[in-house]
Design an enzyme around this catalytic site. Structure first.
Site, PDB file in Angstrom:
ATOM      1  CG  ASP A  74      -1.900   1.084   1.298  1.00 51.19           C
ATOM      2  OD1 ASP A  74      -2.754   1.133   0.396  1.00 51.19           O
ATOM      3  OD2 ASP A  74      -1.853   1.897   2.235  1.00 51.19           O
TER       4      ASP A  74
ATOM      5  CD  GLU B 259      -2.243   2.393  -3.391  1.00 55.50           C
ATOM      6  OE1 GLU B 259      -3.363   2.894  -3.618  1.00 55.50           O
ATOM      7  OE2 GLU B 259      -1.734   2.354  -2.249  1.00 55.50           O
TER       8      GLU B 259
END
Length: 526
Positions: free
Chosen positions: A204, A267
């Site tokens: 993330d 990401e």
């Protein structure tokens, strides 16, 4: 064995299925999906043919940001199950030939994490240096002009006499990656999960982690590109700092110490192909990075073809691209790209299945699931409750419609799901599974064809023709011709035996012609 002779990594040509755990299947009738629901659904995923599942997210959390505010990096959220459930899921998936990826959140923790609780106890606390703290600015306000992703100041005053940084919610304090102890903590976290059989992580905010050591003001935003900045400021000093690449080089060494090698899927929120390629390094950083310019592009051939070509040119030799159209933040491509039109949805699935590298499906993509309108009173995304038009994330996280019964097969009759479902659902798994002309049946055929023709390596790619409304390209042994218009169109390149058409009738196209919004996959001549 030399590197050239080594078997290609498993993710080359693979299909990864992103599964939002709370929304997939509820087995205890509390309105929330759980790990046991995934275990019970593994036969479906095996039938669909995916190679891996990515679980979003599973670690303990107060759920200010639904799991992306982690309070324990080596546990399982009790509402989702237990560590034993996750071990069982990994084992059962492995026996069906599927791997399991977890979400890892290294940019920030929850303010409920023991590290932050200690850090907030005073300036001399053991973990104070784990987070980004700063004194007030000359005017007594925040140290600089950084804004969080809601548009509010990214600094929260704390009673210990300093501000702490939160690029997301105030309950998500940013970690300080200038602190060596943070590096050691995350090395242990990676090894903990890899030792349990986790095949890798989706990382993330992979473009975050380091912040400018001088905490300089961000400059004004001079473009409309959402990946370059927001709220009038460019992401220069609080994201995409050069030091982050050293973290991924260190982590890559850890992944390569396991057999099979573990995967880091980033990401990577960057605006262009070259910045994306930077996160691959010299094939010594992330193995995969999400291509957000592709996902945000208009669904039209010239734009998509150019992004694919630039991406492949920018990646290091042997670098593997990854393609997706939907996720838990962006919304669903059947709505964003296709406006719910089934012909367009079928064409988009064909494109995602036939580009080289790795393809990621978001749960429900395989049935053409569209965004669900979530009334203001039922929104659950704390980050956007007060923002106009802030339901985008909620509407992409609604429960999977398995069938048309009360509860949709997601939860029991009479149970209120955590987010509303379409009523009645336009698409369900049961309604499509035995229909050979359905979107689900098409998706399953595409996954099987991808494995047979493009799996096991990184297929070569060539744009053959991009005309107004039509895109033809070669990937490995197959040629794809796709009509992005509502009118019949000529196939602009030589094709061979038709292996698959997106047409619901499965009838071969007329010689040299594509139906409106039809795509075909053919065997390369010769």
């Amino acid at each position: 064995m030399s590197h050239a002779q080594a078997a290609p990594p498993w993710w080359h040509g693979a299909v990864i299925y992103q599964l939002y755990v709370r929304s997939w299947r509820d087995t205890n009738d509390d309105g929330y999906g759980n790990l046991r629901g995934i275990i019970n659904g593994l036969d479906y995923l095996s039938w669909l043919g995916v190679d891996a599942i990515w679980l979003s997210p599973t670690m303990p959390s107060p759920d200010d940001d639904w799991g992306y505010d982690v309070s324990d990096y080596t546990g399982v959220h009790p509402e989702l199950g237990t560590l034993a459930d996750l071990d069982e899921l990994i084992g059962r998936a492995g026996r069906r030939g599927m791997r399991v990826l977890l979400d890892l959140v290294p940019n920030h923790t929850s303010s409920a994490h023991p590290w932050f609780i200690d850090a907030a106890s005073g300036r001399a606390a053991t973990h104070r240096g784990y987070y980004v703290w700063a004194d007030a600015g000359p005017d007594g306000g925040p140290p600089n002009n950084w804004l969080d992703f809601t548009g509010r100041p990214a600094w929260q005053w704390h009673e210990s006499g300093q501000y702490y940084l939160h690029n997301f919610l105030a309950g998500q304090p940013d970690l300080n990656w200038w602190e060596p102890a943070v590096h050691r903590e995350f090395a242990r976290i990676l090894e903990f999960w890899f030792d349990r059989g986790v095949a890798g992580f989706r990382v993330d905010v992979a473009n975050g982690l380091y912040k400018d050591a001088e905490l300089r003001d961000n400059p004004p935003l001079d473009s409309g590109n959402p990946m370059e900045g927001a709220w009038g400021l460019r992401f220069v000093y609080n994201f995409n700092r050069p030091e982050v690449h050293g973290v991924y080089r260190d982590w890559r060494k850890i992944t390569e110490g396991y057999s099979p090698e573990r995967l880091l899927l980033g990401e990577t929120w960057v605006p262009d192909a070259q910045q994306l390629a930077d996160y691959y390094g010299d094939n010594d950083e992330l193995q995969l990075g999400f291509n957000f310019p592709f996902a945000f592009a208009d669904f039209e051939p010239a734009r998509l073809a150019a992004i694919v070509e630039r991406t492949l040119a920018a990646l290091p030799p042997g670098g593997c691209p990854v393609w997706m159209g939907s996720n838990h933040d962006l919304g669903r491509f059947p709505s964003r790209w296709c406006g719910g039109d089934e012909g367009k949805i079928r064409l988009a699935l064909l494109v995602l299945a036939t580009l080289p590298g790795t393809s990621v499906l978001y749960y429900g993509d395989e049935i053409g699931m569209t965004d669900v309108d979530v009334p203001v009173a039922l929104r659950r995304d704390h980050a956007t409750l007060e923002l106009e038009g802030g339901a985008e994330r909620d509407r992409a996280r609604t429960p999977m419609p398995w069938n048309g019964s009360p509860g949709g097969g997601f939860t029991g009759p009479g149970v209120t799901p955590w987010l509303p479902m379409a009523d009645p659902p336009d698409q369900t798994v049961v309604g499509q599974r035995d229909d050979p002309d359905s979107v689900l049946s098409l998706c399953r055929r595409l996954v099987a064809l991808r494995r047979a023709e493009l799996g096991g390596g990184l297929a070569n790619f060539e744009n053959l023709a991009v005309t107004e409304g039509v895109w033809a390209y070669r990937t490995g042994s197959v040629i794809v011709a796709a009509n992005f218009t509502g009118q019949p169109a000529e196939i602009p390149a030589a094709t061979g035996e038709v292996l698959l058409t997106t047409s619901a009738e499965q009838a071969p196209p007329s010689p040299g012609l594509l139906r409106p919004w039809e795509g075909v996959i053919t065997r390369r001549p010769g």
